[in-house]
Design a protein around this motif. Structure first.
Motif, PDB file in Angstrom:
ATOM      1  N   LYS A 188      20.704   0.427  31.936  1.00 32.61           N
ATOM      2  CA  LYS A 188      20.195   0.283  33.361  1.00 32.61           C
ATOM      3  C   LYS A 188      21.278   1.101  34.136  1.00 32.61           C
ATOM      4  CE  LYS A 188      18.717  -2.782  37.047  1.00 32.61           C
ATOM      5  NZ  LYS A 188      18.478  -4.208  37.395  1.00 32.61           N
ATOM      6  N   THR A 189      20.568   1.922  34.826  1.00 39.01           N
ATOM      7  CA  THR A 189      21.320   2.883  35.592  1.00 39.01           C
ATOM      8  C   THR A 189      21.656   2.330  37.248  1.00 39.01           C
ATOM      9  OG1 THR A 189      19.499   4.132  36.725  1.00 39.01           O
ATOM     10  CG2 THR A 189      20.392   4.638  34.487  1.00 39.01           C
ATOM     11  N   ASP A 190      22.350   3.113  38.011  1.00 41.11           N
ATOM     12  CA  ASP A 190      22.561   2.549  39.417  1.00 41.11           C
ATOM     13  C   ASP A 190      21.287   2.898  40.266  1.00 41.11           C
ATOM     14  OD1 ASP A 190      25.226   2.203  38.547  1.00 41.11           O
ATOM     15  OD2 ASP A 190      26.079   4.085  39.285  1.00 41.11           O
ATOM     16  N   THR A 191      20.407   3.353  39.753  1.00 40.51           N
ATOM     17  CA  THR A 191      19.193   3.800  40.582  1.00 40.51           C
ATOM     18  C   THR A 191      18.135   2.566  40.384  1.00 40.51           C
ATOM     19  OG1 THR A 191      18.125   5.306  38.942  1.00 40.51           O
ATOM     20  CG2 THR A 191      19.490   6.128  40.680  1.00 40.51           C
ATOM     21  N   GLY A 192      18.466   1.591  39.512  1.00 36.76           N
ATOM     22  CA  GLY A 192      17.582   0.562  39.027  1.00 36.76           C
ATOM     23  C   GLY A 192      16.834   0.806  37.958  1.00 36.76           C
ATOM     24  N   PHE A 193      16.686   2.087  37.361  1.00 43.71           N
ATOM     25  CA  PHE A 193      15.838   2.329  36.197  1.00 43.71           C
ATOM     26  C   PHE A 193      16.410   1.548  34.999  1.00 43.71           C
ATOM     27  CE2 PHE A 193      15.075   4.944  32.336  1.00 43.71           C
ATOM     28  CZ  PHE A 193      13.769   4.812  32.415  1.00 43.71           C
ATOM     29  N   SER A 194      15.758   0.888  34.152  1.00 47.73           N
ATOM     30  CA  SER A 194      16.168   0.416  32.874  1.00 47.73           C
ATOM     31  C   SER A 194      15.363   0.556  31.751  1.00 47.73           C
ATOM     32  CB  SER A 194      16.327  -1.353  33.099  1.00 47.73           C
ATOM     33  OG  SER A 194      14.961  -1.693  33.206  1.00 47.73           O
ATOM     34  N   TYR A 195      15.853   0.653  30.647  1.00 46.70           N
ATOM     35  CA  TYR A 195      14.962   1.009  29.305  1.00 46.70           C
ATOM     36  C   TYR A 195      15.498   0.045  28.181  1.00 46.70           C
ATOM     37  CZ  TYR A 195      19.502   3.674  28.176  1.00 46.70           C
ATOM     38  OH  TYR A 195      20.561   3.911  27.906  1.00 46.70           O
ATOM     39  N   LEU A 196      14.538  -0.103  27.352  1.00 45.18           N
ATOM     40  CA  LEU A 196      14.913  -0.774  25.984  1.00 45.18           C
ATOM     41  C   LEU A 196      13.857  -0.151  25.153  1.00 45.18           C
ATOM     42  CD1 LEU A 196      14.953  -4.552  25.416  1.00 45.18           C
ATOM     43  CD2 LEU A 196      13.835  -3.014  23.691  1.00 45.18           C
ATOM     44  N   VAL A 197      14.451   0.563  24.140  1.00 43.70           N
ATOM     45  CA  VAL A 197      13.893   1.147  23.030  1.00 43.70           C
ATOM     46  C   VAL A 197      14.421   0.659  21.759  1.00 43.70           C
ATOM     47  CG1 VAL A 197      13.401   3.411  21.732  1.00 43.70           C
ATOM     48  CG2 VAL A 197      13.754   3.317  24.404  1.00 43.70           C
ATOM     49  N   SER A 198      13.475   0.344  20.926  1.00 37.97           N
ATOM     50  CA  SER A 198      13.600  -0.477  19.493  1.00 37.97           C
ATOM     51  C   SER A 198      12.879   0.102  18.535  1.00 37.97           C
ATOM     52  CB  SER A 198      13.897  -2.050  19.865  1.00 37.97           C
ATOM     53  OG  SER A 198      13.816  -2.814  18.787  1.00 37.97           O
ATOM     54  N   GLY A 199      13.213  -0.006  17.380  1.00 42.85           N
ATOM     55  CA  GLY A 199      12.655   0.297  16.117  1.00 42.85           C
ATOM     56  C   GLY A 199      13.248  -0.522  14.890  1.00 42.85           C
ATOM     57  N   GLY A 200      12.176  -0.782  13.928  1.00 45.94           N
ATOM     58  CA  GLY A 200      12.690  -1.268  12.556  1.00 45.94           C
ATOM     59  C   GLY A 200      11.588  -0.939  11.477  1.00 45.94           C
ATOM     60  N   ILE A 201      12.281  -1.076  10.312  1.00 48.75           N
ATOM     61  CA  ILE A 201      11.497  -1.052   9.158  1.00 48.75           C
ATOM     62  C   ILE A 201      11.712  -2.263   8.304  1.00 48.75           C
ATOM     63  CG2 ILE A 201      11.213   1.635   8.982  1.00 48.75           C
ATOM     64  CD1 ILE A 201      13.249   1.564   6.926  1.00 48.75           C
ATOM     65  N   ASP A 202      10.787  -2.676   7.499  1.00 51.99           N
ATOM     66  CA  ASP A 202      10.896  -3.826   6.505  1.00 51.99           C
ATOM     67  C   ASP A 202      10.207  -3.614   5.395  1.00 51.99           C
ATOM     68  OD1 ASP A 202      11.265  -6.331   5.540  1.00 51.99           O
ATOM     69  OD2 ASP A 202      10.001  -7.300   6.951  1.00 51.99           O
ATOM     70  N   ARG A 203      11.040  -3.660   3.992  1.00 56.08           N
ATOM     71  CA  ARG A 203      10.485  -3.472   2.654  1.00 56.08           C
ATOM     72  C   ARG A 203      10.465  -4.238   1.851  1.00 56.08           C
ATOM     73  NH1 ARG A 203       8.609  -0.198   5.856  1.00 56.08           N
ATOM     74  NH2 ARG A 203       8.860   2.311   5.715  1.00 56.08           N
ATOM     75  N   ARG A 204       9.690  -4.612   0.986  1.00 55.25           N
ATOM     76  CA  ARG A 204       9.781  -5.862  -0.156  1.00 55.25           C
ATOM     77  C   ARG A 204       9.377  -5.164  -1.538  1.00 55.25           C
ATOM     78  NH1 ARG A 204       7.569 -11.539   0.755  1.00 55.25           N
ATOM     79  NH2 ARG A 204       5.636 -10.700  -0.127  1.00 55.25           N
ATOM     80  N   GLY A 205       9.872  -5.248  -2.459  1.00 58.14           N
ATOM     81  CA  GLY A 205       9.224  -4.995  -3.821  1.00 58.14           C
ATOM     82  C   GLY A 205       8.242  -5.782  -4.314  1.00 58.14           C
ATOM     83  N   PHE A 206       8.694  -7.121  -4.267  1.00 60.34           N
ATOM     84  CA  PHE A 206       7.811  -8.138  -4.678  1.00 60.34           C
ATOM     85  C   PHE A 206       8.383  -9.547  -4.214  1.00 60.34           C
ATOM     86  CE2 PHE A 206      11.668  -7.598  -7.573  1.00 60.34           C
ATOM     87  CZ  PHE A 206      11.914  -8.907  -7.674  1.00 60.34           C
ATOM     88  N   MET A 207       7.829 -10.513  -4.562  1.00 55.38           N
ATOM     89  CA  MET A 207       8.059 -12.148  -4.147  1.00 55.38           C
ATOM     90  C   MET A 207       8.028 -12.886  -5.480  1.00 55.38           C
ATOM     91  SD  MET A 207       5.976 -14.373  -1.709  1.00 55.38           S
ATOM     92  CE  MET A 207       4.706 -15.019  -3.014  1.00 55.38           C
ATOM     93  N   ASP A 208       8.990 -13.728  -5.479  1.00 53.42           N
ATOM     94  CA  ASP A 208       8.751 -14.917  -6.491  1.00 53.42           C
ATOM     95  C   ASP A 208       8.413 -16.091  -5.887  1.00 53.42           C
ATOM     96  OD1 ASP A 208       9.882 -13.340  -8.607  1.00 53.42           O
ATOM     97  OD2 ASP A 208      12.014 -13.907  -8.248  1.00 53.42           O
ATOM     98  N   TYR A 209       7.675 -16.917  -6.575  1.00 49.46           N
ATOM     99  CA  TYR A 209       7.221 -18.263  -5.961  1.00 49.46           C
ATOM    100  C   TYR A 209       7.423 -19.207  -7.208  1.00 49.46           C
ATOM    101  CZ  TYR A 209       2.870 -17.842  -8.547  1.00 49.46           C
ATOM    102  OH  TYR A 209       1.969 -17.810  -9.629  1.00 49.46           O
ATOM    103  N   VAL A 210       7.297 -20.742  -6.758  1.00 51.16           N
ATOM    104  CA  VAL A 210       7.372 -21.889  -7.822  1.00 51.16           C
ATOM    105  C   VAL A 210       5.849 -22.237  -7.875  1.00 51.16           C
ATOM    106  CG1 VAL A 210       8.530 -23.758  -8.171  1.00 51.16           C
ATOM    107  CG2 VAL A 210       9.962 -22.007  -7.316  1.00 51.16           C
TER     108      VAL A 210
END
Length: 628
Positions: A188-210
């Protein structure tokens, strides 16, 4: 226990707790730091006539949840159903999927729907790293949030950037060739401007279960590649108003599996691809007052490719204004307009439009020093089903600083979704899914009564009893287990009980205990189709225990959950017990290391549709978070 007996017990408990508590606890018990917006205006939790839970920023951070669904799964009375490979993240409150999901007060539900009663998925809300807190309101919030909020409301509050600049990077790797990477920068700046920038990646090769026989197996076609991003830009326009633009993106590329009703093994199903882009522009005014107002435009788009491609676009306008009429009355009024356009070419429908216009009024009245009353009314006009009025009334009694009791009642109106009306897929000998254009809307009422009492400053008890009845409830069911269709049943009744006990033992150790009972019934519960639907979507008894340790640079959270009373034919077991462990260590002021162990006992279980959708087995993940 009958409804009358339960009501009598809770009323007596409230009166007894108030007489026992007196003023002895008044100086010890503090509630001013627990602020919720259950009535769409900020208020202390003990002054709010509703059963609420707040997941704080500290809880989200130290447990290193990846998304809101993980955080909500640990809330008593809430069940997350992630479907097939996380395609949809559906939240159930008090045993009901008719839940309204909000992000900073913006409605995330759409009119395309799904073959359940849910109309919102948590895949379209920002990731946990961007969330300040999550408010859960159990019970109907019909007057303000929409008359379709039968189970409750989830309001996700995103982070507000502070002065200066901060960047964080989070890296995690774990079981099943899982990897997650994310970055977030805000300032956030002194002029009252604010920002939030976010990103993500999520990977999975397989899943085990019972499986239901206790054997650990690898699920075929259980990999995925998911990406998300979030941008929020704000400009202060004065001392008390601002303009905020936000955009959230989520994409999913996943394989899926299938198990027929008579099969014992899983096979590959169609690939699932999804794209969600949601944008909004909000002007807020009177932000620092007790009655903040806003004007908002939003545009939500979702497209999914799974056994055919469908998409929906939802546009909406909404506004709210509040007035302090006198010292005893806080009055708010609002209006909403939303229009959706849905298409599903494989199902034979295109550009099916649904428009709903609504206005609502509410007054928070102080009747006496210990009593407050919140009447409200909402009028919805649906272009296909006409005008419906949904009044609401809630009463709060603050016996003393440590005790309160509340009661609430609200009318319900929920129109059929586009899928309910028009969906059509025919797989031949594999079965079919068919909507019903002759459906009636669901209508009815929902009620709850509750009591909260603090036994000193370190111990809290919450108890709530809830019930609801819907006429013309919509159910997707398959009488022959193959051909599914939507239909109205005469009525659907739910009732249940939520109990929560929290206690701080020392500056380093605290714990919580919870029990939830839920029962659902329809007049044709004995028919095969409806019985199967209810058995597949119910947790009759849920027990929960959490132990939380904080010492120096360490934080350790252990959660145990047990569900009993399941139908063995549907789930393979009558009960299951889960144990999760989340640990973090602050190596430096800027570097945090963490370890998450989920389903440590490698339990066979499912929270949705029984044996067809088994939940993941034991998962171990390690990660680090770096801030600079």
């Amino acid at each position: 226990m009958t409804k009358k007996q339960t009501l009598t017990m809770l009323v007596c408990a409230a009166l007894a707790a108030g007489s026992l508590g007196g003023t002895a606890f008044a100086a010890d018990y503090q509630t001013k730091d627990i602020e919720v917006t259950a009535e769409r205006i900020p208020s202390e939790k003990m002054e709010t006539p509703a059963d609420t839970t707040v997941i704080t920023a500290d809880e989200i951070a130290e447990n290193h949840y990846k998304d809101a669904a993980e955080a909500l799964a640990n809330v008593p009375g809430v069940v997350m159903t992630n479907g097939n490979n996380g395609a949809e993240q559906i939240v159930r409150i008090n045993g009901d999927e008719r839940v309204v999901v909000l992000v900073d007060g913006e409605r995330m539900n759409d009119d395309n729907g799904s073959m359940s009663r849910a109309s919102a998925t948590l895949t379209r809300v920002p990731a946990a790293r961007d969330i300040e807190r999550i408010e859960v309101v159990r019970g109907g919030g019909s007057a303000l949030y929409g008359s379709d909020a039968v189970g409750g409301v989830v309001n996700i509050i995103t982070k507000k950037p502070t002065q200066g600049q901060q960047t964080s990077i989070d890296l995690q790797t774990g079981s099943w060739r899982s990897h997650r990477y994310s970055i977030r920068t805000q300032g956030k700046t002194d002029t009252g401007f604010s920002y939030l920038v976010s990103g993500g990646i999520d990977r999975r090769g397989f899943m085990d279960y019972v499986d239901e026989h206790g054997n650990s197996r690898r699920m075929p076609h259980s990999d995925y590649r998911n990406d998300d991003g979030y941008i929020k830009l704000s400009q202060d326009l004065g001392h008390d108003d601002s303009l905020t633009a936000s955009f959230h993106h989520y994409s999913q590329d996943a394989n899926r599996w299938y198990r027929g009703s008579r099969a014992t093994t899983f096979s590959a199903s169609s690939k699932h691809r999804a794209l969600l882009n949601d944008a909004s522009l909000t002007y807020r005014f009177q932000e620092k007052s007790a009655l903040p107002g806003f004007i908002r435009y939003y545009n939500h788009f979702k497209t999914v490719d799974f056994s055919g491609k469908f998409h929906t676009r939802l546009q909406g306008l909404e506004a709210q204004q509040g007035w302090q009429l006198d010292p005893r009355n806080r009055f708010i009024a609002g209006a909403e307009w939303r229009h959706s356009s849905s298409s599903n070419a494989a199902s034979g429908y295109a550009d099916k439009g649904i428009t709903n216009t609504a206005v609502y009024l509410q007054d928070t009245m102080t009747l006496a020093p210990k009593w407050s009353f919140v009447p409200g009314v909402r009028m919805d006009h649906h272009d296909a089903f006409g005008t419906h009025w949904s009044p609401k009334a809630a009463l709060n009694y603050r016996a003393d600083a440590a005790t309160r009791a509340f009661a609430s009642w609200g009318r319900v109106f929920k129109a059929p979704t586009a899928d309910d009306l028009y969906y059509f897929v025919d797989y031949g000998s594999w079965g079919s899914y068919k909507g019903n254009p002759n459906l009636n809307p669901e209508s009815g009422h929902t009620e709850s009564v509750g009591v909260s009492h603090a036994f000193g400053k370190n111990t809290m008890l919450d108890a709530t009893y809830f019930w609801s009845k819907l006429d013309d409830a919509i159910v997707w069911a398959a009488p022959d287990s193959l051909n599914w269709t939507a239909s109205n049943v005469q009525w659907e009744k739910k009732h249940g009980l939520n109990l929560r006990w929290t206690q701080t033992l020392s500056t380093t150790l605290d714990y919580d205990l919870a029990y939830t009972y839920t029962h659902t019934k329809t007049p044709d519960s004995n028919t095969a189709s409806t019985a199967a639907f209810l058995k597949n979507n119910n947790q009759p008894n849920a027990y929960q225990a959490g132990l939380h340790y904080h010492e120096g640079a360490w934080a350790v959270n252990m959660l145990a959950r047990m569900v009993t009373g399941l139908n063995r034919a549907q789930y393979g077991e009558k009960n299951y017990t889960l144990l999760d462990l989340r640990t973090e260590y602050h190596a430096t002021d800027t570097l945090t290391l963490y370890l998450n162990g989920l389903n440590l006992t490698d339990e066979a279980y499912s929270e949705y549709a029984g044996l067809r959708y088994p939940a993941p087995g034991r998962f171990i993940g390690i990660g680090l978070n770096l801030q600079f």
